[in-house]
Scaffold this motif. Structure first.
Motif, mmCIF file in Angstrom:
data_model
loop_
_atom_site.group_PDB
_atom_site.id
_atom_site.type_symbol
_atom_site.label_atom_id
_atom_site.label_comp_id
_atom_site.label_asym_id
_atom_site.label_seq_id
_atom_site.Cartn_x
_atom_site.Cartn_y
_atom_site.Cartn_z
ATOM 1 N N VAL A 84 0.860 -1.188 0.000
ATOM 2 C CA VAL A 84 0.000 0.000 0.000
ATOM 3 C C VAL A 84 0.892 1.233 0.000
ATOM 4 C CG1 VAL A 84 -1.716 1.336 1.272
ATOM 5 C CG2 VAL A 84 -1.904 -1.166 1.174
ATOM 6 N N MET A 85 0.689 2.093 -0.998
ATOM 7 C CA MET A 85 1.447 3.345 -1.088
ATOM 8 C C MET A 85 0.494 4.486 -1.418
ATOM 9 S SD MET A 85 5.018 2.307 -3.046
ATOM 10 C CE MET A 85 4.346 1.325 -4.376
ATOM 11 N N ARG A 86 0.943 5.692 -1.137
ATOM 12 C CA ARG A 86 0.142 6.870 -1.495
ATOM 13 C C ARG A 86 0.498 7.325 -2.903
ATOM 14 N NH1 ARG A 86 0.972 7.768 3.991
ATOM 15 N NH2 ARG A 86 -0.884 8.400 5.193
ATOM 16 N N LYS A 87 -0.530 7.502 -3.722
ATOM 17 C CA LYS A 87 -0.370 8.116 -5.039
ATOM 18 C C LYS A 87 -0.619 9.608 -4.858
ATOM 19 C CE LYS A 87 -2.372 8.039 -9.702
ATOM 20 N NZ LYS A 87 -3.419 7.463 -10.562
ATOM 21 N N PRO A 107 9.268 12.479 4.162
ATOM 22 C CA PRO A 107 10.721 12.555 3.926
ATOM 23 C C PRO A 107 11.101 11.980 2.566
ATOM 24 C CG PRO A 107 10.195 10.816 5.504
ATOM 25 C CD PRO A 107 8.928 11.567 5.270
ATOM 26 N N ALA A 108 12.221 12.437 2.042
ATOM 27 C CA ALA A 108 12.662 12.056 0.695
ATOM 28 C C ALA A 108 12.875 10.555 0.552
ATOM 29 C CB ALA A 108 13.955 12.805 0.353
ATOM 30 N N ASP A 109 13.326 9.885 1.632
ATOM 31 C CA ASP A 109 13.649 8.460 1.501
ATOM 32 C C ASP A 109 12.409 7.566 1.370
ATOM 33 O OD1 ASP A 109 12.718 8.528 4.103
ATOM 34 O OD2 ASP A 109 14.622 7.918 5.029
ATOM 35 N N ARG A 110 11.202 8.159 1.508
ATOM 36 C CA ARG A 110 9.969 7.383 1.295
ATOM 37 C C ARG A 110 9.323 7.700 -0.055
ATOM 38 N NH1 ARG A 110 6.280 8.666 6.321
ATOM 39 N NH2 ARG A 110 4.745 7.669 4.949
ATOM 40 N N CYS A 111 9.916 8.650 -0.781
ATOM 41 C CA CYS A 111 9.293 9.146 -2.019
ATOM 42 C C CYS A 111 10.065 8.690 -3.266
ATOM 43 C CB CYS A 111 9.262 10.674 -2.014
ATOM 44 S SG CYS A 111 8.356 11.385 -0.630
ATOM 45 N N PHE A 112 9.331 8.415 -4.334
ATOM 46 C CA PHE A 112 9.968 8.162 -5.629
ATOM 47 C C PHE A 112 8.965 8.417 -6.752
ATOM 48 C CE2 PHE A 112 8.189 4.108 -4.273
ATOM 49 C CZ PHE A 112 7.716 3.486 -5.422
ATOM 50 N N THR A 113 9.508 8.605 -7.953
ATOM 51 C CA THR A 113 8.707 8.942 -9.130
ATOM 52 C C THR A 113 8.988 7.947 -10.245
ATOM 53 O OG1 THR A 113 8.830 11.297 -8.587
ATOM 54 C CG2 THR A 113 8.217 10.742 -10.848
ATOM 55 N N LEU A 114 7.923 7.404 -10.836
ATOM 56 C CA LEU A 114 8.064 6.573 -12.030
ATOM 57 C C LEU A 114 7.845 7.476 -13.243
ATOM 58 C CD1 LEU A 114 6.122 3.305 -11.071
ATOM 59 C CD2 LEU A 114 8.532 3.850 -10.740
ATOM 60 N N GLU A 126 5.135 3.569 2.769
ATOM 61 C CA GLU A 126 4.908 3.663 4.211
ATOM 62 C C GLU A 126 6.213 3.760 4.989
ATOM 63 O OE1 GLU A 126 1.813 3.829 5.898
ATOM 64 O OE2 GLU A 126 1.301 4.315 3.825
ATOM 65 N N SER A 127 7.311 3.252 4.369
ATOM 66 C CA SER A 127 8.612 3.314 5.043
ATOM 67 C C SER A 127 9.706 3.474 4.001
ATOM 68 C CB SER A 127 8.873 2.028 5.841
ATOM 69 O OG SER A 127 9.049 0.934 4.938
ATOM 70 N N ALA A 128 10.877 3.890 4.469
ATOM 71 C CA ALA A 128 12.027 4.041 3.567
ATOM 72 C C ALA A 128 12.417 2.682 2.980
ATOM 73 C CB ALA A 128 13.207 4.643 4.318
ATOM 74 N N GLU A 129 12.258 1.614 3.793
ATOM 75 C CA GLU A 129 12.620 0.259 3.333
ATOM 76 C C GLU A 129 11.718 -0.184 2.178
ATOM 77 O OE1 GLU A 129 14.293 1.252 6.951
ATOM 78 O OE2 GLU A 129 12.107 1.079 6.582
ATOM 79 N N GLU A 130 10.403 0.088 2.319
ATOM 80 C CA GLU A 130 9.472 -0.288 1.253
ATOM 81 C C GLU A 130 9.747 0.507 -0.018
ATOM 82 O OE1 GLU A 130 5.400 -0.027 2.475
ATOM 83 O OE2 GLU A 130 5.438 -1.974 3.467
ATOM 84 N N ALA A 131 10.040 1.793 0.128
ATOM 85 C CA ALA A 131 10.350 2.624 -1.041
ATOM 86 C C ALA A 131 11.573 2.074 -1.766
ATOM 87 C CB ALA A 131 10.590 4.074 -0.619
ATOM 88 N N GLN A 132 12.609 1.750 -0.995
ATOM 89 C CA GLN A 132 13.839 1.252 -1.601
ATOM 90 C C GLN A 132 13.617 -0.106 -2.273
ATOM 91 O OE1 GLN A 132 17.032 1.790 -3.271
ATOM 92 N NE2 GLN A 132 16.532 3.373 -1.764
ATOM 93 N N SER A 133 12.743 -0.910 -1.683
ATOM 94 C CA SER A 133 12.432 -2.216 -2.254
ATOM 95 C C SER A 133 11.810 -2.062 -3.645
ATOM 96 C CB SER A 133 11.465 -2.965 -1.323
ATOM 97 O OG SER A 133 11.180 -4.243 -1.840
ATOM 98 N N TRP A 134 10.872 -1.116 -3.783
ATOM 99 C CA TRP A 134 10.227 -0.883 -5.078
ATOM 100 C C TRP A 134 11.186 -0.228 -6.068
ATOM 101 C CZ3 TRP A 134 5.548 -1.825 -7.543
ATOM 102 C CH2 TRP A 134 4.663 -2.626 -6.824
#
Length: 760
Positions: free
Chosen positions: A34-37, A97-104, A118-126
């Motif tokens: 689950v992520m925020r769009k 925070p930046a470590d939870r955000c990314f752009t496709l 939801e977390s920096a770990e999940e963001a990095q995983s994706w």
């Protein structure tokens, strides 16, 4: 070719089980997250994102919207940006925070997808998982890509997901694949492929069916013409084909050996130094078998000539994502243009609140962005795809105070990238070369005094120097756009210029145009004039040879008419014909103009610079585009494969035709079409011969356009491919079609036979 279909299932299975077991990120993506769009500061909604089992598709849905869901293909994603690297994510930087955000970032002109995990770990995983999937796709060979495409169709047609296909599913598949086949013939192929007589096709049976369906009679005819035994091409047979048909300038013996080693799938044939029909298909479908000469893909031109000797890929109103009146302004426009190889971007600067200059299309309802954000984006992305110089074309409407702020931002943000002085600190006698200016950002703008004065530090201060913008006023007045805007600009036409900003201008001083006669006597090599398309068109028709001569000495910028409020484009070819270097187009708008721009700059490493022909560089040549001399003839013969559907109706089939367009000097402008083929977008064959006479091949750009014929309304666009005639390979070649946005649409292609002969 089709024996490799089984590799598809082995490949996806190994990637889906063994590969995923070894990769925690992909395992996590398969489970879902689950992520925020994020669409804006106020629009932030949770979505459930999940990688599908094919490892090619991302599926996502809203928790509240019932069964409503969306998907996108991994192949549609061009890049992943980590952190707050979009305007949308920057706007919520204080919240997440930046470590939870990314752009496709998607290919073409599709909008970005901004996400917050939801977390920096999940963001990095994706982020890591998506990058691995993209890398995997990029490393796929042509055969794997084709296998993947076939597998996608199989999954679409297998409605009940039982891994087998009955005849109704096969019929539906044929319609989806653009084949309107006689039902009796389709059933005959189905029965022949159904070796188990189970009434369904599975695994090898489907491979056999597809092989019968896609038999390339056009290629088989060529293969058998050169095969002595009708079964294989010996090395000697292949050498004959390369020499007589492909007309390649190479060591034919060595080249034939390399092709067999590279493309022949059968180890037995390789041991015999022979190529089977499957290998022949693989070669013709590869980059070496494409219409574009691979020797001209990298930087191959002399990059040490003066800047004015090159065509330069250039953008107009780069900040706009849509139309010129109400469209969105965004730094994304600069990022997209620069990553497409654009080397000249435009910045319209106006006074903003709190002393910060803003960028937007003045006196319109387009949104506004900060000048400093534009400079940051340019600084970050200027040299991602090309090391050659970037020109910032400044349209300056700011007060002296905010011009000083502009100069501060340029110096502080760009640092050493900003060119502040001549390369050796001395007064030059001509423009430097792209090679000399690698890694540098140049400012094109108004300047107090000349380059000589500024180097000797005797330029006037801003309080004493008034800089006229009358040339811009005249251009706008001619187009009769926004009369109120024009009146306001006339009041401010005597605009003062800050010395700080003036000092940032070195080799590209914007000046008002008087006449070619005046320029010949008084102009300096570092002065740049700008014309609207209508003004430029008037000059090239009335004094074409003078225009050409002017462009051998100085840079000229041409931009779209003010009437083009929809951000449409003019045809850039006529401006290139007289040697105009900076032909600025609306990069956000797909169509013929951008196809030609992409086609011209597809050569020379897509570096954004293309060396002009010698007769457009030599001031003594006196070239007139209205009266060229040389002649070449060129003839394509055409068939097509797997053309995409264009009609939203499920049961519609494409009726394709191909139009070949020559864009060049006026005598060379020509268009010819094949007949259309009824109800076959899958494997139409035309065997039509089109013949063109070309007088100035050095300037000719060839555009192949496929359309769906409609006798009652305008034909629908299917695909296109555009390239310089000088980059075209002769012989039997595949043309890998592109979408309206200029992105690839594999495996859609045309198969052509090309001959170019010089007429005495």
């Amino acid at each position: 070719m089709l024996r490799f279909f089984c590799i598809l299932f082995i490949f996806t299975l190994s990637f889906g089980i063994q590969g995923i077991q070894e990769d925690d990120n992909l395992q996590s993506m398969l489970v879902g997250t689950v992520m925020r769009k994020i669409k804006s500061r106020s629009w932030k909604k949770q979505r459930y994102f999940k990688l599908q089992d094919d490892c090619m598709t991302i599926w996502y849905k809203s928790k509240k919207a019932g069964n409503t869901h969306s998907t996108f293909s991994v192949s549609d994603v061009e890049a992943i940006r980590e952190g707050h690297q979009s305007e949308v994510l920057l706007s919520i930087a204080d919240e997440f925070p930046a470590d939870r955000c990314f752009t496709l970032v998607f290919r073409g002109r599709r909008g970005n997808l901004d996400l917050v995990a939801e977390s920096a770990e999940e963001a990095q995983s994706w982020i890591s998982g998506m990058r691995k999937l993209i890398e995997n796709l990029e490393n796929m060979g042509e055969r794997e890509k084709l296998d993947q495409w076939i597998g996608d169709w199989f999954k679409k047609a297998d409605k009940n997901n039982d891994g087998r296909m009955n005849f109704k599913e096969v019929r539906d598949l044929l319609k989806m694949m653009n084949v309107d086949m006689n039902e009796h013939h389709a059933h005959r192929l189905f029965t022949m492929a159904d070796k188990s007589q189970s009434g369904t096709l599975e695994d090898d049976e489907f491979i056999l069916f597809y092989k019968m369906l896609t038999q390339r009679e056009d290629v088989l005819r060529v293969f058998q013409e050169y095969s002595v035994d009708g079964q294989t091409l010996s090395q000697s047979d292949l050498e004959d084909f390369l020499r007589e048909e492909q007309l390649e300038e190479a060591d034919f013996q060595q080249h034939a050996k390399q092709l067999i080693e590279r493309y022949e799938p059968s180890d037995t044939a390789k041991l015999l130094n022979a190529m089977t029909f499957d290998g022949f298909l693989m070669y013709l479908g590869s980059a070496e078998g494409s219409i574009f000469n691979p020797q001209k893909r990298g930087v191959f031109q002399d990059m040490s000539q003066p800047l004015c000797h090159y065509f330069i890929s250039s953008s107009h109103n780069t900040y706009l994502m849509e139309d010129q009146l109400r469209g969105q302004s965004s730094v994304e426009g600069y990022i997209r243009a620069l990553t497409r190889g654009c080397r000249c971007v435009e910045v319209d600067c106006w006074d903003g609140a709190n002393g910060e200059p803003i960028v937007y299309h003045g006196h319109t309802f387009t949104s506004k962005i900060l000048f400093k954000d534009v400079v940051s984006a340019v600084g970050t992305y200027a040299f991602k795809v090309s090391d050659y110089p970037v020109i910032l074309s400044i349209e300056n409407h700011c007060s002296v105070e905010q011009q000083r702020v502009m100069a501060q931002h340029l110096n502080h943000i760009l640092g050493d990238k900003l060119l502040k002085s001549t390369l050796d600190g001395k007064v030059p006698i001509g423009l430097p070369s792209p090679e000399d200016l690698k890694g540098k950002i140049l400012l094109k703008a108004k300047k107090i005094g000349g380059l000589e004065e500024s180097l000797n530090e005797i330029a006037e201060d801003s309080l004493n120097g008034e800089i006229s913008d009358e040339d811009e006023v005249a251009e706008l007045d001619e187009d009769n756009l926004h009369r109120e805007s024009v009146r306001r600009r006339i009041k401010k036409s005597k605009q003062r210029l800050s010395k700080e900003l003036s000092d940032c201008v070195v080799y590209c001083k914007s000046v008002r145009f008087s006449s070619f006669k005046h320029s010949r006597v008084h102009s300096k090599f570092y002065e740049v004039v700008s014309f609207t398309e209508s003004k430029a068109r008037k000059h090239l028709r009335e004094t074409g040879a003078e225009f050409v001569h002017h462009n051998t000495q100085q840079l000229t910028r041409v931009y779209p008419s003010g009437f083009r409020t929809d951000s449409s484009n003019f045809n850039p070819q006529e401006m290139w014909n007289v040697g105009c270097q900076i032909v600025a187009l609306n990069f956000q708008t797909a169509g013929e103009g951008m196809d030609l721009n992409d086609g011209l700059f597809s050569q020379n490493g897509r570096c954004g610079y293309v060396l002009k022909p010698g007769f457009l560089r030599d001031a003594e040549k006196r070239f007139d585009p209205e009266g060229p001399q040389k002649q070449d003839g060129y003839q394509p013969v055409i068939s097509g494969q797997q053309l995409p559907k264009v009609n939203i109706k499920e049961d519609s089939i494409v009726d394709p035709l191909v139009r070949v367009e020559i864009h060049g000097v006026p005598m060379d402008q020509a268009k010819q079409e094949t007949r259309y083929i009824d109800n076959n977008g899958f494997n139409p064959v035309w065997y039509d011969t089109l013949h063109f006479t070309i007088h100035t091949p050095e300037l000719a750009v060839v555009r192949f356009v496929v359309e769906d014929y409609d006798k009652t309304s305008k034909n629908d666009f299917v695909g296109q491919y555009t390239l310089p005639l000088s980059c075209m390979q002769q012989g039997y070649r595949h043309i890998h079609l592109l979408s309206k946005d200029g992105t690839s649409i594999p495996p859609s292609s045309l198969f052509v036979h090309i001959r170019i002969t010089r007429l005495e």
